[in-house]
Design a protein around this motif. Structure first.
Motif, PDB file in Angstrom:
ATOM      1  N   PRO A  59       1.641  18.357  -1.590  1.00 57.30           N
ATOM      2  CA  PRO A  59       2.248  18.003  -2.795  1.00 57.30           C
ATOM      3  C   PRO A  59       2.016  16.540  -2.918  1.00 57.30           C
ATOM      4  N   SER A  60       2.143  15.841  -1.928  1.00 56.36           N
ATOM      5  CA  SER A  60       1.965  14.299  -1.854  1.00 56.36           C
ATOM      6  C   SER A  60       0.439  13.938  -2.366  1.00 56.36           C
ATOM      7  N   TYR A  61      -0.559  14.698  -1.645  1.00 60.24           N
ATOM      8  CA  TYR A  61      -1.759  14.249  -1.937  1.00 60.24           C
ATOM      9  C   TYR A  61      -1.913  14.395  -3.500  1.00 60.24           C
ATOM     10  N   ALA A  62      -1.476  15.575  -3.903  1.00 61.64           N
ATOM     11  CA  ALA A  62      -1.768  15.799  -5.423  1.00 61.64           C
ATOM     12  C   ALA A  62      -1.002  15.015  -6.096  1.00 61.64           C
ATOM     13  N   LEU A  63      -0.019  14.326  -5.996  1.00 63.66           N
ATOM     14  CA  LEU A  63       0.627  13.153  -6.668  1.00 63.66           C
ATOM     15  C   LEU A  63      -0.332  11.880  -6.656  1.00 63.66           C
ATOM     16  N   ALA A  64      -0.981  11.712  -5.384  1.00 68.16           N
ATOM     17  CA  ALA A  64      -1.876  10.572  -5.342  1.00 68.16           C
ATOM     18  C   ALA A  64      -2.849  10.864  -6.033  1.00 68.16           C
ATOM     19  N   HIS A  65      -3.318  12.022  -6.317  1.00 71.28           N
ATOM     20  CA  HIS A  65      -4.478  12.354  -7.358  1.00 71.28           C
ATOM     21  C   HIS A  65      -4.014  12.010  -8.685  1.00 71.28           C
ATOM     22  N   LYS A  66      -2.945  12.389  -9.023  1.00 69.25           N
ATOM     23  CA  LYS A  66      -2.332  12.134 -10.464  1.00 69.25           C
ATOM     24  C   LYS A  66      -2.218  10.804 -10.692  1.00 69.25           C
ATOM     25  N   MET A  67      -2.146  10.176  -9.672  1.00 63.77           N
ATOM     26  CA  MET A  67      -1.737   8.483 -10.107  1.00 63.77           C
ATOM     27  C   MET A  67      -2.804   7.824 -10.425  1.00 63.77           C
ATOM     28  N   GLN A  68      -4.079   8.579 -10.102  1.00 63.40           N
ATOM     29  CA  GLN A  68      -5.619   8.022 -10.493  1.00 63.40           C
ATOM     30  C   GLN A  68      -5.836   8.028 -11.857  1.00 63.40           C
ATOM     31  N   PHE A  69      -4.910   8.751 -12.503  1.00 64.09           N
ATOM     32  CA  PHE A  69      -5.268   8.953 -14.236  1.00 64.09           C
ATOM     33  C   PHE A  69      -3.970   8.606 -15.191  1.00 64.09           C
ATOM     34  N   GLY A  70      -2.736   7.935 -14.403  1.00 59.65           N
ATOM     35  CA  GLY A  70      -1.985   7.633 -15.140  1.00 59.65           C
ATOM     36  C   GLY A  70      -0.674   7.459 -14.435  1.00 59.65           C
ATOM     37  N   ALA A  90      -4.848   7.130   2.340  1.00 55.63           N
ATOM     38  CA  ALA A  90      -5.826   8.439   2.770  1.00 55.63           C
ATOM     39  C   ALA A  90      -6.674   8.937   1.463  1.00 55.63           C
ATOM     40  N   TYR A  91      -5.922   8.750   0.375  1.00 51.83           N
ATOM     41  CA  TYR A  91      -6.765   9.154  -0.779  1.00 51.83           C
ATOM     42  C   TYR A  91      -8.024   8.332  -0.929  1.00 51.83           C
ATOM     43  N   SER A  92      -7.771   7.154  -0.796  1.00 54.36           N
ATOM     44  CA  SER A  92      -9.096   6.233  -0.985  1.00 54.36           C
ATOM     45  C   SER A  92     -10.086   6.630  -0.021  1.00 54.36           C
ATOM     46  N   VAL A  93      -9.941   7.193   1.017  1.00 54.92           N
ATOM     47  CA  VAL A  93     -10.775   7.551   2.131  1.00 54.92           C
ATOM     48  C   VAL A  93     -11.631   8.953   1.565  1.00 54.92           C
ATOM     49  N   PHE A  94     -10.549   9.976   1.461  1.00 54.74           N
ATOM     50  CA  PHE A  94     -10.887  11.321   1.220  1.00 54.74           C
ATOM     51  C   PHE A  94     -11.192  11.698   0.024  1.00 54.74           C
ATOM     52  N   GLY A  95     -10.719  10.946  -1.069  1.00 55.95           N
ATOM     53  CA  GLY A  95     -10.697  11.162  -2.485  1.00 55.95           C
ATOM     54  C   GLY A  95     -10.325  12.561  -2.968  1.00 55.95           C
ATOM     55  N   SER A 108     -20.404  13.809   0.919  1.00 55.98           N
ATOM     56  CA  SER A 108     -20.053  12.452   0.592  1.00 55.98           C
ATOM     57  C   SER A 108     -18.996  11.825   1.114  1.00 55.98           C
ATOM     58  N   ARG A 109     -18.048  12.551   1.835  1.00 55.27           N
ATOM     59  CA  ARG A 109     -16.856  12.235   2.217  1.00 55.27           C
ATOM     60  C   ARG A 109     -16.462  12.381   3.689  1.00 55.27           C
ATOM     61  N   GLY A 110     -16.285  13.426   3.904  1.00 53.06           N
ATOM     62  CA  GLY A 110     -16.002  14.066   4.962  1.00 53.06           C
ATOM     63  C   GLY A 110     -16.638  13.864   6.198  1.00 53.06           C
ATOM     64  N   ALA A 188     -26.229  -1.895   7.914  1.00 51.11           N
ATOM     65  CA  ALA A 188     -25.832  -0.557   7.363  1.00 51.11           C
ATOM     66  C   ALA A 188     -24.314  -0.495   6.830  1.00 51.11           C
ATOM     67  N   PRO A 189     -24.107   0.369   5.733  1.00 50.86           N
ATOM     68  CA  PRO A 189     -22.505   0.051   5.470  1.00 50.86           C
ATOM     69  C   PRO A 189     -21.740   0.726   6.204  1.00 50.86           C
ATOM     70  N   GLU A 190     -20.494   0.066   6.374  1.00 50.72           N
ATOM     71  CA  GLU A 190     -19.374   0.506   7.100  1.00 50.72           C
ATOM     72  C   GLU A 190     -19.109   1.796   6.989  1.00 50.72           C
ATOM     73  N   ARG A 191     -18.760   2.661   7.814  1.00 49.36           N
ATOM     74  CA  ARG A 191     -18.244   3.961   7.497  1.00 49.36           C
ATOM     75  C   ARG A 191     -16.816   4.075   8.588  1.00 49.36           C
ATOM     76  N   PRO A 192     -15.813   3.893   8.085  1.00 53.14           N
ATOM     77  CA  PRO A 192     -14.303   4.093   8.855  1.00 53.14           C
ATOM     78  C   PRO A 192     -14.499   5.306   9.516  1.00 53.14           C
ATOM     79  N   GLN A 193     -14.365   5.437  10.799  1.00 51.76           N
ATOM     80  CA  GLN A 193     -14.259   6.726  11.380  1.00 51.76           C
ATOM     81  C   GLN A 193     -12.712   7.272  11.536  1.00 51.76           C
ATOM     82  N   VAL A 194     -12.433   8.380  11.123  1.00 51.87           N
ATOM     83  CA  VAL A 194     -11.059   8.922  11.287  1.00 51.87           C
ATOM     84  C   VAL A 194     -10.773   9.670  12.483  1.00 51.87           C
ATOM     85  N   ALA A 195      -9.979   9.149  13.564  1.00 55.46           N
ATOM     86  CA  ALA A 195      -9.583   9.878  14.701  1.00 55.46           C
ATOM     87  C   ALA A 195      -9.028  11.152  14.525  1.00 55.46           C
ATOM     88  N   LEU A 196      -9.262  12.188  15.252  1.00 57.34           N
ATOM     89  CA  LEU A 196      -8.545  13.392  15.133  1.00 57.34           C
ATOM     90  C   LEU A 196      -7.413  13.195  15.940  1.00 57.34           C
TER      91      LEU A 196
END
Length: 328
Positions: A59-70, A90-95, A108-110, A188-196
């Motif tokens: 639900p949190s990620y869904a709210l972050a997605h919705k905020m991109q449109f209004g 996190a949304y800015s990273v994973f989209g 493109s992302r993961g 080369a463009p920077e690619r932030p690595q996400v640690a598991l």
């Protein structure tokens, strides 16, 4: 005719929603085949597919997605967790994960953030000669390069050259060198690595898969009691000698006690699964650590996932080249 809970449960199961697919081998094979940033093993790729599904559930990620449109509604704003900025980061990273296929998202992302860095090399894009169909063949080769070679190489900054084969090797290399010097040093463009949070071993992926299945089953059956949810989603956790009885009602004290214990186990497992989804929405995966989270409205989750499934079905009907934005 007797209308008991057992019959209602069977009718509900017969109307399974299309998005209750939490482990799609075709999806994994597509992502693996087209990826330059493979995560090491097929089991790990399955783990990242489940991460993608968790983002769709959260639900949190869904709210972050919705905020991109209004702006959000007052009710939606009341649901925001205290650390919502972490979710936005996190949304800015994973989209967006609602209107994209996993294979495309991974390329493109993961893969850029989780996978191993690709090692691009010099490639021959096309051999052009004065002949009928030369232009068409060159355009076909260029199309292949942009849709196959470049994604595998990690979309590096590149120069597309035309080298006449009538030149001597020394002359051709000298002119290529002059062209490259004109660009200077391009990093080369920077690619932030996400640690598991943990390694994606087969056992860990199995636990994540089970939690995802539990939440998807809850979204499919939002109103069944917890003991029945456990019976549907995790039947292996119910002892073979357990007597749950038939239907929703029971007059047996032993059966009521058995249902209560199964309900307690399912309640615990569902809370852990929801933490898993919310930690994923914060870029922490796989982790079931306690986290502030909005209410998991499973009817809303079901509606959201049904829309995603319909979008994917519609997209698969379109020609692949058009779906990828490439002119045939």
């Amino acid at each position: 005719m007797k209308n008991d809970g057992n019959m209602a449960s069977k009718n509900t199961r017969a109307e399974a929603l299309p998005w209750v697919v939490y482990d799609d081998e075709a999806v994994l094979a597509d992502a693996w085949a087209g990826s330059s940033a493979k995560p090491g093993t097929h089991s790990a790729m399955r783990g990242f597919w489940l991460f993608f599904v968790l983002l769709r559930i959260s639900p949190s990620y869904a709210l972050a997605h919705k905020m991109q449109f209004g702006p959000l509604s007052c009710h939606e704003q009341s649901q925001l967790p205290p650390d919502f900025q972490v979710v936005l980061d996190a949304y800015s990273v994973f989209g967006d994960v609602q209107r994209t296929f996993f294979a495309d998202w991974w390329r493109s992302r993961g893969g850029k953030h989780f996978g191993k860095k690709p090692t691009p090399g010099v490639r021959q894009v096309a051999f052009i000669q004065e002949a009928k169909g030369a232009y068409k063949n060159a355009m076909s080769a260029l199309d292949w390069h942009f849709n196959e070679d470049r994604p595998r190489d990690g979309h590096p900054n590149s120069v597309l050259l035309s080298i006449p084969l009538s030149l001597s090797r020394a002359s051709a290399l000298r002119q290529v060198d002059l062209v490259l010097k004109g660009f200077g040093e391009i990093a080369a463009p920077e690619r932030p690595q996400v640690a598991l949070a943990r390694s994606l071993t087969s056992a860990t992926v199995g636990f994540v898969r089970e939690d995802v299945k539990l939440m998807l089953t809850r979204a499919q059956h939002p109103h069944v009691p917890l003991w029945e949810l456990g019976k549907l989603a995790t039947p292996h956790k119910i002892p073979s000698h357990a007597d749950l009885g038939e239907g929703r009602r029971t007059s047996s004290a032993a059966q009521r006690d058995c249902r209560r214990r199964i309900a307690q186990i399912t309640f615990r497992d569902l809370g852990r699964a929801e933490n898993l989804a919310e930690n994923a929405a914060r870029g922490k995966y796989p982790s079931s650590d306690r986290v502030d989270k909005p209410t998991f409205n499973y009817a809303d989750i079901a509606s959201r996932l049904t829309e995603v499934a319909q979008w994917e079905a519609d997209e698969r009907k379109r020609p692949r080249v058009l779906r990828d934005g490439v002119i045939a």
